[in-house]
Design a protein around this motif. Structure first.
Motif, PDB file in Angstrom:
ATOM      1  N   SER A  40     -65.224  92.829 -67.634  1.00 13.67           N
ATOM      2  CA  SER A  40     -64.758  93.384 -68.904  1.00 13.67           C
ATOM      3  C   SER A  40     -64.265  94.819 -68.766  1.00 13.67           C
ATOM      4  O   SER A  40     -63.889  95.444 -69.757  1.00 13.67           O
ATOM      5  CB  SER A  40     -65.871  93.309 -69.952  1.00 13.67           C
ATOM      6  N   ALA A  41     -64.232  95.334 -67.551  1.00 13.85           N
ATOM      7  CA  ALA A  41     -63.703  96.682 -67.321  1.00 13.85           C
ATOM      8  C   ALA A  41     -62.197  96.699 -67.602  1.00 13.85           C
ATOM      9  O   ALA A  41     -61.560  95.660 -67.759  1.00 13.85           O
ATOM     10  CB  ALA A  41     -63.984  97.121 -65.884  1.00 13.85           C
ATOM     11  N   SER A  42     -61.646  97.888 -67.664  1.00 13.42           N
ATOM     12  CA  SER A  42     -60.215  98.023 -67.960  1.00 13.42           C
ATOM     13  C   SER A  42     -59.365  97.382 -66.870  1.00 13.42           C
ATOM     14  O   SER A  42     -59.719  97.403 -65.683  1.00 13.42           O
ATOM     15  CB  SER A  42     -59.840  99.494 -68.095  1.00 13.42           C
ATOM     16  N   ALA A  43     -58.229  96.828 -67.283  1.00 15.47           N
ATOM     17  CA  ALA A  43     -57.302  96.237 -66.322  1.00 15.47           C
ATOM     18  C   ALA A  43     -56.714  97.322 -65.426  1.00 15.47           C
ATOM     19  O   ALA A  43     -56.379  98.411 -65.903  1.00 15.47           O
ATOM     20  CB  ALA A  43     -56.189  95.499 -67.060  1.00 15.47           C
ATOM     21  N   PRO A  44     -56.584  97.071 -64.138  1.00 11.77           N
ATOM     22  CA  PRO A  44     -55.964  98.065 -63.244  1.00 11.77           C
ATOM     23  C   PRO A  44     -54.480  98.203 -63.538  1.00 11.77           C
ATOM     24  O   PRO A  44     -53.846  97.297 -64.091  1.00 11.77           O
ATOM     25  CB  PRO A  44     -56.206  97.460 -61.851  1.00 11.77           C
ATOM     26  N   ARG A  45     -53.929  99.330 -63.169  1.00 11.48           N
ATOM     27  CA  ARG A  45     -52.509  99.585 -63.383  1.00 11.48           C
ATOM     28  C   ARG A  45     -51.849 100.025 -62.083  1.00 11.48           C
ATOM     29  O   ARG A  45     -52.498 100.586 -61.194  1.00 11.48           O
ATOM     30  CB  ARG A  45     -52.293 100.635 -64.482  1.00 11.48           C
ATOM     31  N   THR A  46     -50.572  99.755 -62.006  1.00  8.87           N
ATOM     32  CA  THR A  46     -49.802 100.122 -60.832  1.00  8.87           C
ATOM     33  C   THR A  46     -49.383 101.584 -60.911  1.00  8.87           C
ATOM     34  O   THR A  46     -49.579 102.250 -61.930  1.00  8.87           O
ATOM     35  CB  THR A  46     -48.543  99.247 -60.723  1.00  8.87           C
ATOM     36  N   ALA A  47     -48.749 102.064 -59.853  1.00  8.06           N
ATOM     37  CA  ALA A  47     -48.262 103.444 -59.843  1.00  8.06           C
ATOM     38  C   ALA A  47     -47.184 103.658 -60.904  1.00  8.06           C
ATOM     39  O   ALA A  47     -46.973 104.777 -61.368  1.00  8.06           O
ATOM     40  CB  ALA A  47     -47.714 103.788 -58.457  1.00  8.06           C
ATOM     41  N   GLU A  48     -46.525 102.574 -61.315  1.00  9.23           N
ATOM     42  CA  GLU A  48     -45.494 102.657 -62.352  1.00  9.23           C
ATOM     43  C   GLU A  48     -46.087 102.592 -63.749  1.00  9.23           C
ATOM     44  O   GLU A  48     -45.360 102.652 -64.740  1.00  9.23           O
ATOM     45  CB  GLU A  48     -44.468 101.537 -62.173  1.00  9.23           C
ATOM     46  N   GLY A  49     -47.403 102.407 -63.849  1.00 12.35           N
ATOM     47  CA  GLY A  49     -48.056 102.370 -65.146  1.00 12.35           C
ATOM     48  C   GLY A  49     -48.136 100.992 -65.768  1.00 12.35           C
ATOM     49  O   GLY A  49     -48.635 100.840 -66.898  1.00 12.35           O
ATOM     50  N   LYS A  50     -47.688  99.954 -65.052  1.00  7.50           N
ATOM     51  CA  LYS A  50     -47.769  98.594 -65.559  1.00  7.50           C
ATOM     52  C   LYS A  50     -49.114  97.979 -65.218  1.00  7.50           C
ATOM     53  O   LYS A  50     -49.735  98.332 -64.211  1.00  7.50           O
ATOM     54  CB  LYS A  50     -46.647  97.731 -64.953  1.00  7.50           C
ATOM     55  N   PRO A  51     -49.610  97.051 -66.057  1.00 10.21           N
ATOM     56  CA  PRO A  51     -50.821  96.324 -65.669  1.00 10.21           C
ATOM     57  C   PRO A  51     -50.591  95.607 -64.343  1.00 10.21           C
ATOM     58  O   PRO A  51     -49.517  95.031 -64.117  1.00 10.21           O
ATOM     59  CB  PRO A  51     -51.008  95.321 -66.813  1.00 10.21           C
ATOM     60  N   ASP A  52     -51.565  95.670 -63.466  1.00 11.31           N
ATOM     61  CA  ASP A  52     -51.467  95.003 -62.170  1.00 11.31           C
ATOM     62  C   ASP A  52     -52.068  93.608 -62.303  1.00 11.31           C
ATOM     63  O   ASP A  52     -53.274  93.449 -62.481  1.00 11.31           O
ATOM     64  CB  ASP A  52     -52.203  95.807 -61.107  1.00 11.31           C
ATOM     65  N   LEU A  53     -51.229  92.592 -62.196  1.00 11.07           N
ATOM     66  CA  LEU A  53     -51.678  91.207 -62.346  1.00 11.07           C
ATOM     67  C   LEU A  53     -52.245  90.631 -61.055  1.00 11.07           C
ATOM     68  O   LEU A  53     -52.725  89.487 -61.051  1.00 11.07           O
ATOM     69  CB  LEU A  53     -50.503  90.333 -62.809  1.00 11.07           C
ATOM     70  N   SER A  54     -52.220  91.406 -59.989  1.00  7.46           N
ATOM     71  CA  SER A  54     -52.635  90.889 -58.687  1.00  7.46           C
ATOM     72  C   SER A  54     -54.080  90.407 -58.709  1.00  7.46           C
ATOM     73  O   SER A  54     -54.955  91.015 -59.334  1.00  7.46           O
ATOM     74  CB  SER A  54     -52.481  91.969 -57.616  1.00  7.46           C
ATOM     75  N   GLY A  55     -54.310  89.312 -58.002  1.00  2.00           N
ATOM     76  CA  GLY A  55     -55.659  88.768 -57.898  1.00  2.00           C
ATOM     77  C   GLY A  55     -55.618  87.254 -57.772  1.00  2.00           C
ATOM     78  O   GLY A  55     -54.557  86.630 -57.824  1.00  2.00           O
ATOM     79  N   VAL A  56     -56.794  86.691 -57.576  1.00  4.26           N
ATOM     80  CA  VAL A  56     -56.943  85.232 -57.524  1.00  4.26           C
ATOM     81  C   VAL A  56     -57.473  84.777 -58.868  1.00  4.26           C
ATOM     82  O   VAL A  56     -58.527  85.247 -59.319  1.00  4.26           O
ATOM     83  CB  VAL A  56     -57.889  84.802 -56.382  1.00  4.26           C
ATOM     84  N   TRP A  57     -56.759  83.864 -59.509  1.00  7.31           N
ATOM     85  CA  TRP A  57     -57.054  83.465 -60.874  1.00  7.31           C
ATOM     86  C   TRP A  57     -57.297  81.971 -60.974  1.00  7.31           C
ATOM     87  O   TRP A  57     -56.627  81.180 -60.326  1.00  7.31           O
ATOM     88  CB  TRP A  57     -55.884  83.844 -61.791  1.00  7.31           C
ATOM     89  N   MET A  58     -58.251  81.606 -61.818  1.00 10.90           N
ATOM     90  CA  MET A  58     -58.554  80.197 -62.070  1.00 10.90           C
ATOM     91  C   MET A  58     -58.436  79.929 -63.560  1.00 10.90           C
ATOM     92  O   MET A  58     -58.962  80.686 -64.378  1.00 10.90           O
ATOM     93  CB  MET A  58     -59.975  79.857 -61.601  1.00 10.90           C
ATOM     94  N   HIS A  59     -57.718  78.882 -63.897  1.00  4.16           N
ATOM     95  CA  HIS A  59     -57.567  78.496 -65.301  1.00  4.16           C
ATOM     96  C   HIS A  59     -58.923  78.148 -65.912  1.00  4.16           C
ATOM     97  O   HIS A  59     -59.870  77.803 -65.207  1.00  4.16           O
ATOM     98  CB  HIS A  59     -56.650  77.273 -65.410  1.00  4.16           C
ATOM     99  N   GLU A  60     -59.011  78.228 -67.224  1.00 11.63           N
ATOM    100  CA  GLU A  60     -60.225  77.782 -67.897  1.00 11.63           C
ATOM    101  C   GLU A  60     -60.433  76.299 -67.598  1.00 11.63           C
ATOM    102  O   GLU A  60     -59.477  75.547 -67.411  1.00 11.63           O
ATOM    103  CB  GLU A  60     -60.136  78.024 -69.403  1.00 11.63           C
ATOM    104  N   LEU A  61     -61.687  75.876 -67.558  1.00  7.34           N
ATOM    105  CA  LEU A  61     -62.014  74.504 -67.202  1.00  7.34           C
ATOM    106  C   LEU A  61     -62.242  73.659 -68.442  1.00  7.34           C
ATOM    107  O   LEU A  61     -62.781  74.134 -69.448  1.00  7.34           O
ATOM    108  CB  LEU A  61     -63.265  74.476 -66.323  1.00  7.34           C
ATOM    109  N   THR A  62     -61.830  72.411 -68.360  1.00  8.86           N
ATOM    110  CA  THR A  62     -62.121  71.443 -69.408  1.00  8.86           C
ATOM    111  C   THR A  62     -63.288  70.586 -68.944  1.00  8.86           C
ATOM    112  O   THR A  62     -63.222  69.974 -67.881  1.00  8.86           O
ATOM    113  CB  THR A  62     -60.895  70.552 -69.689  1.00  8.86           C
ATOM    114  N   SER A  63     -64.357  70.554 -69.706  1.00  5.50           N
ATOM    115  CA  SER A  63     -65.568  69.860 -69.280  1.00  5.50           C
ATOM    116  C   SER A  63     -65.322  68.366 -69.139  1.00  5.50           C
ATOM    117  O   SER A  63     -64.380  67.796 -69.714  1.00  5.50           O
ATOM    118  CB  SER A  63     -66.693  70.091 -70.296  1.00  5.50           C
ATOM    119  N   ALA A  64     -66.204  67.710 -68.368  1.00  8.01           N
ATOM    120  CA  ALA A  64     -66.102  66.262 -68.199  1.00  8.01           C
ATOM    121  C   ALA A  64     -66.223  65.545 -69.539  1.00  8.01           C
ATOM    122  O   ALA A  64     -65.488  64.584 -69.807  1.00  8.01           O
ATOM    123  CB  ALA A  64     -67.179  65.781 -67.228  1.00  8.01           C
ATOM    124  N   ALA A  65     -67.127  66.027 -70.384  1.00  9.32           N
ATOM    125  CA  ALA A  65     -67.305  65.396 -71.693  1.00  9.32           C
ATOM    126  C   ALA A  65     -66.042  65.505 -72.531  1.00  9.32           C
ATOM    127  O   ALA A  65     -65.654  64.551 -73.225  1.00  9.32           O
ATOM    128  CB  ALA A  65     -68.490  66.031 -72.418  1.00  9.32           C
TER     129      ALA A  65
END
Length: 279
Positions: A40-65
């Motif tokens: 929940s910390a602040s999103a990192p930003r690039t040197a240009e001041g844009k949010p840095d989207l870099s990282g490994v991301w996993m979509h939300e999961l839909t339960s078996a039920a």
């Protein structure tokens, strides 16, 4: 026919765990007093001041039920018998039917394509057919975003990488080589990266059921990293040759802090073909 395609093709979506380098502590990750990542910390930003989207991301999961509630007996029976090649609950609901929550409908030509694909589907053909930018990696596996000032690259475990150009270029008037993932150009609207993709071929599918795409399809994506560990993501599909109207899906993603992606080749260690051929 759709149920048959769903049960067969779901069997080839591989369950993916968060791959990690042994004993490697990713630098720069904000952590709480317990040493765990503070998502929940602040999103990192690039040197240009844009949010840095870099990282490994996993979509939300839909339960078996929830998958059983949405798709019924096909999924329920597969869970009981172990008939699927992946663990139900590791994917997103739209991986099976991208129109699940939409009032858009297929045009007659698109419905005929789905019917023909289902009729000639061979369960033993494990790696036939192509996918668009939603299946399988976006909705069943983690993705890795690498952002730079003039280009953002999205890496997948079992599909070609995407190049999103943010250097001001546009699209050519004609695409000599239409592609499964198309050609992507992006720009920033405040803290949101907006990506438009054109130049698709007509061979890909948007989901497991087999909803088709045409060369006229355009896709608008919006990426917004609202804090360190959460990515708001939506896709709008506009394909006037295949669907009655544009439609939008929203798929929140969570950061896999310290995770990585590894390659996934669909026939490596595959053990289902022999059983399917006997069936």
């Amino acid at each position: 026919m759709r149920a048959t395609r769903l049960s067969v093709l779901l069997s080839f979506l591989t369950a993916t765990l968060s791959a990690q380098w042994l004993n490697y502590r990713t630098p720069g990750v904000p952590r709480g007093r317990d040493g765990k990542p503070n998502l929940s910390a602040s999103a990192p930003r690039t040197a240009e001041g844009k949010p840095d989207l870099s990282g490994v991301w996993m979509h939300e999961l839909t339960s078996a039920a929830e998958m059983v509630r949405l798709y019924g007996a096909v999924v329920e029976e597969a869970i009981k018998t172990g008939g699927l090649g992946m663990e139900i609950g590791t994917q997103h609901k739209y991986v099976a039917n991208i129109l699940l929550d939409s009032d858009a409908a297929m045009l007659p030509g698109a419905a005929e394509i789905v019917r023909r694909r289902a009729a000639r589907l061979n369960p033993a053909d494990v790696c036939t057919g192509g996918s668009s930018i939603t299946l399988p990696d976006l909705l069943s596996e983690p993705i890795k975003i690498v952002q730079s000032p003039r280009m953002t690259v999205i890496l997948y475990e079992g599909f070609p990488p995407r190049q999103i150009y943010t250097d001001g270029r546009g699209w050519p008037k004609e695409f000599d080589l239409p592609a499964y993932v198309g050609y992507s150009v992006g720009h920033w609207e405040g803290d949101t990266l907006v990506v438009e993709t054109r130049g698709f071929n007509d061979k890909g599918v948007l989901d497991v059921i087999g909803h088709p795409q045409s060369e006229a399809m355009r896709v608008i994506e919006r990426y917004r990293r609202r804090d360190y560990g959460h990515l708001e993501y939506e896709m709008t599909f506009d394909d006037p040759r295949m669907y009655t109207k544009p439609f939008t899906i929203r798929v929140p993603h969570n950061l896999l802090a310290g995770g990585d992606i590894f390659e996934s080749v669909c026939t490596d260690n595959e053990k289902d073909r022999a059983h399917l051929e006997r069936r």
